[in-house]
Motif scaffolding. Structure first.
Motif, short mmCIF file in Angstrom:
data_model
loop_
_atom_site.label_atom_id
_atom_site.label_comp_id
_atom_site.label_asym_id
_atom_site.label_seq_id
_atom_site.Cartn_x
_atom_site.Cartn_y
_atom_site.Cartn_z
N SER A 39 0.83 -1.21 0.00
CA SER A 39 0.00 0.00 0.00
C SER A 39 0.86 1.26 0.00
CB SER A 39 -0.92 0.01 1.23
OG SER A 39 -0.15 0.18 2.40
N SER A 57 -1.40 -1.35 -8.05
CA SER A 57 -2.47 -2.00 -7.26
C SER A 57 -2.67 -3.45 -7.68
CB SER A 57 -3.77 -1.23 -7.42
OG SER A 57 -4.31 -1.46 -8.69
N ASP A 106 -6.35 -6.40 0.66
CA ASP A 106 -6.43 -5.51 1.83
C ASP A 106 -6.08 -6.28 3.10
OD1 ASP A 106 -7.15 -3.26 0.50
OD2 ASP A 106 -9.32 -3.52 0.79
N HIS A 111 -2.45 -7.01 4.22
CA HIS A 111 -1.62 -5.94 4.79
C HIS A 111 -1.56 -5.99 6.31
CE1 HIS A 111 -1.78 -4.25 0.78
NE2 HIS A 111 -0.87 -3.37 1.14
#
Ligand code: ADP
Ligand code: MG
Ligand code: MG
Ligand code: MG
Ligand code: MG
Ligand code: MG
Length: 664
Positions: free
Chosen positions: A308, A356, A511, A514
């Motif tokens: 990220s 991404s 997501d 992370h």
């Protein structure tokens, strides 16, 4: 990427006039590539890895370790004076964003299963780079070393680069409050990239990483300060910083991270598409399983990976494209950044940064259904129709849509001298957009020379990009070979295995990957079965994803490909008894033991080192002493020096003993 040729890069306000032409030409170039190469078949499974290194200076008197930005001529030497040596050792060095960085690959790709040669080749890279480095740093008082660290823990803190007065002049490229421009590769492309991203966005980039919460951790990142060098950019920081988050403000924080990538050649385009799609959900899972980034800008993070950070660090989207208010509305009117006024009415919402997760499955096989592409993915409509309707090489809708999505982006750097291109012989404009779309996977097309008869030329390749770099060549070889075995599996069992699931769940997985300790605490979407029908998923721990008998990676993918290769009868653990493949056993054991939580991830190991260091003050800060001691330890580990027991703590006794006793 070889050594970069010099030229005159255009500043964004100049270069934006050419955006549409570059895109148009890029698409024509791509069509000529398809015309030449779409019927190519039977290409061998060539493949290779990319390892990124940091040059570090150790100051043993001042007990500090800094990023070495004073010896970037090491890279030049490795491509000139030492070039023959590199070729003789089958290694090749490439430039990277950071002036302190090197990237190295095998010079000639591996073919099929190379066994321990991967690690041996990685070892050669350290040896050859180390020789050039020693020669160039000879006679200086500092001690220098090359480490494969995912992030430099104190990057952006005072005294984190080895330049005496980095702040006696302004950092015009990044305008960062923290990072001097001396961290940026001297080649003009890189400062221009930095500046153009900021200009297009209309603001400095803005990176937030959740801060690890300890007893005395402050409520906010208190290193954000008021400066008055750049009225606009300096005013942005206070507005952008958020309680509970580490705040970073420039491209170097992301592109200065190191990663491990592997690229695989498929026999033909259809299989490349199938391989790409099949690996899509392995990306978040293997990223979590390779986590190595627990510290940013001198703070312990409540996050384990770099992804990220890079994503935000190169995010050139304007506030309007992101759907947010500009930080300083007066300086960024309407939130349009530097988009040309005549295009304001065409601006669309763009949900993700150009760095991404993959956005779209490529399809083109019997298992694919369009409904798996269930996320919001804007496309460039003009490109979408041009790719499908043309007399050069019409693409099918799903493939056209992939490129039409990449082509929503603007070129970030255009060189004056390269504006005019021969679209039948160059891929320069195509690559301009393609290579600044940094996703977890990349479909790499060949060139217009790659006609089917031209067997010596490149074929269709797929790059696997999410892996975090590890401290040792042993680990990097392990993760590289693991991805090779998966690629080999999918290219072998193409007709049998259906790995499709909804793209939206892959985004969610990314997501979740992370989160701190996601390796042991988080569940990820994973397919219930890889049989031909169905896309049903459940939420599983990483341990189950790797080990579950019916659908886990070891039983379902690794064992079958090893059986197919004749290495084992039933289970990879038999390799322990094998004379030829003992090292492969330890590669797989490393990954298996991390996935089951028996061994710590690199991220956990480094975070725990900080938490247990005598000079840590329970405030989440990683001070100079901790940083120095930690990098010393990393240096011992990467040299497989277990004289202090660090290697055994990190990799467990069995693997550590094996490594110490069987050096390559
Ligand atoms: P990039 O930075 O664009 O991803 P690099 O040149 O740094 O590309 O790395 C590409 C990797 O692909 C290297 O490891 C290289 O050995 C490998 N490679 C080279 N040729 C082939 C090929 N024909 N098929 C698959 N991989 C290849
Ligand atoms: Mg590369
Ligand atoms: Mg690189
Ligand atoms: Mg990189
Ligand atoms: Mg790469
Ligand atoms: Mg983002």
């Amino acid at each position: 990427m070889g050594l970069l040729s010099l030229g005159t890069p255009l500043e964004y306000l100049e270069s934006r006039k050419h955006n549409e032409d570059v895109r148009d030409d890029g698409i024509e170039q791509l069509l000529y590539v398809f015309k030449a190469a779409s019927r190519r078949d039977g290409d061998p499974l060539y493949w290779g890895d990319e390892v990124e290194y940091m040059m570090i200076e150790f100051d043993d008197f001042g007990k500090n370790a800094t990023l070495d930005v004073r010896h970037d001529e090491v890279l030049t030497a490795l491509n000139t004076d030492d070039y023959a040596l590199c070729v003789a050792h089958n290694v090749h060095f490439h430039p990277e964003y950071g002036r302190f960085m090197l990237e190295a690959t095998p010079n000639a790709p591996f073919k099929g299963y190379p066994g321990k040669y991967v690690e041996f080749n990685m070892r050669q890279r350290r040896v050859v780079a180390g020789m050039a480095y020693d020669r160039l740093a000879k006679g200086e008082s500092g001690r220098f070393g090359i480490l494969t660290l995912a992030t430099f823990p104190r990057m952006g803190c005072p005294d984190s680069i080895n330049v005496a007065s980095p702040w006696d002049h302004k950092n015009m490229a990044s305008c960062s409050l923290f990072l001097p421009d001396e961290v940026i590769n001297r080649h003009i492309r890189f400062p221009t990239l930095t500046k153009n991203i900021r200009t297009r966005r209309g603001e400095k980039v803005c990176i937030h990483v959740p801060m690890y919460k300890d007893e005395k951790t402050p409520d906010a990142d208190d290193t954000v300060y008021r400066r008055d060098w750049f009225p606009r950019e300096d005013a942005e920081s206070e507005l952008a910083a958020r309680p509970g988050y580490i705040y970073m403000d420039s491209m170097g924080f992301g592109m200065g991270c190191s990663c491990l990538q592997t690229t695989f050649q498929a026999p033909n385009l259809d299989k490349a598409r199938y391989l790409y799609d099949s690996l899509a959900n392995f990306a978040p899972v293997l990223m979590a399983a390779s986590a190595a980034s627990p510290i940013f800008k001198g703070w312990l993070a409540d996050q384990d990976v770099r992804w990220s950070v890079i994503s935000d660090a190169v995010d050139d989207r304007t506030p309007r494209e992101r759907g947010v208010e500009p930080l300083l509305p007066k300086c960024n009117k309407g939130g349009f950044g530097a988009i040309a006024p005549e295009l304001h009415d065409k601006v669309q919402r763009i949900p993700k940064s150009r760095y991404s997760t993959v956005d779209l499955f490529l399809g083109g096989n019997k298992f694919f259904k369009r409904s798996y592409n269930d996320t919001d993915v804007p496309v460039n409509e003009k490109v979408l129709s041009r790719l499908q309707e043309n007399h050069i090489a019409p693409l099918d809708y799903d493939l056209a849509r992939h490129f039409a999505h990449l082509y929503i982006r603007d070129p970030l750097v255009i060189f004056q001298e390269s504006i005019q291109q021969d679209n039948q012989n160059s891929t320069n404009h195509f690559e301009n957009i393609q290579s600044t779309n940094w996703q977890t996977l990349r479909l790499k097309p060949p060139t217009q020379e790659s006609v089917p008869e031209n067997k010596d030329k490149l074929g269709w390749r797929v790059e696997f990009r999410p892996l975090e770099i590890q401290l040792t060549d042993f680990e990097n070889a392990a993760y590289s070979l693991f991805t090779f075995l998966l690629a080999d599996f999918f290219l072998t069992f193409t007709e049998e295995i259906n790995a499709y699931m909804p793209m939206s769940q892959i985004w969610v997985n990314m997501d979740r990957a992370h989160k701190r300790d996601s390796l042991i605490n988080t569940k990820f979407f994973w397919k219930d079965s890889f049989e031909s029908d169905g896309s049903k998923t459940s939420e599983l721990t990483i341990d189950d994803i790797f080990h579950s008998e019916s659908n886990g990676i070891f039983p379902r993918f690794i064992n079958p490909i090893l059986i197919h290769r004749g290495f084992i009868h039933k289970s990879w653990e038999e390799l322990k008894m094998s004379a030829d493949h003992l090292r492969l056993y330890y590669y797989l054991k490393l990954i298996s033991d991390r996935a089951s939580g028996k061994l710590p991830s690199t991220a956990k190991f480094l975070r725990d080192f900080v938490l247990n260091h005598p000079s840590y003050e329970r405030d989440s800060r990683v001070n100079k002493t901790v940083n120095y001691d930690m990098l010393q330890m990393c240096s011992h580990i990467s040299n497989l020096d277990d004289s202090r027991g660090e290697l055994a703590q990190f990799l467990g006794n069995e693997i550590a003993m094996y490594l110490v006793n069987s050096r390559l």
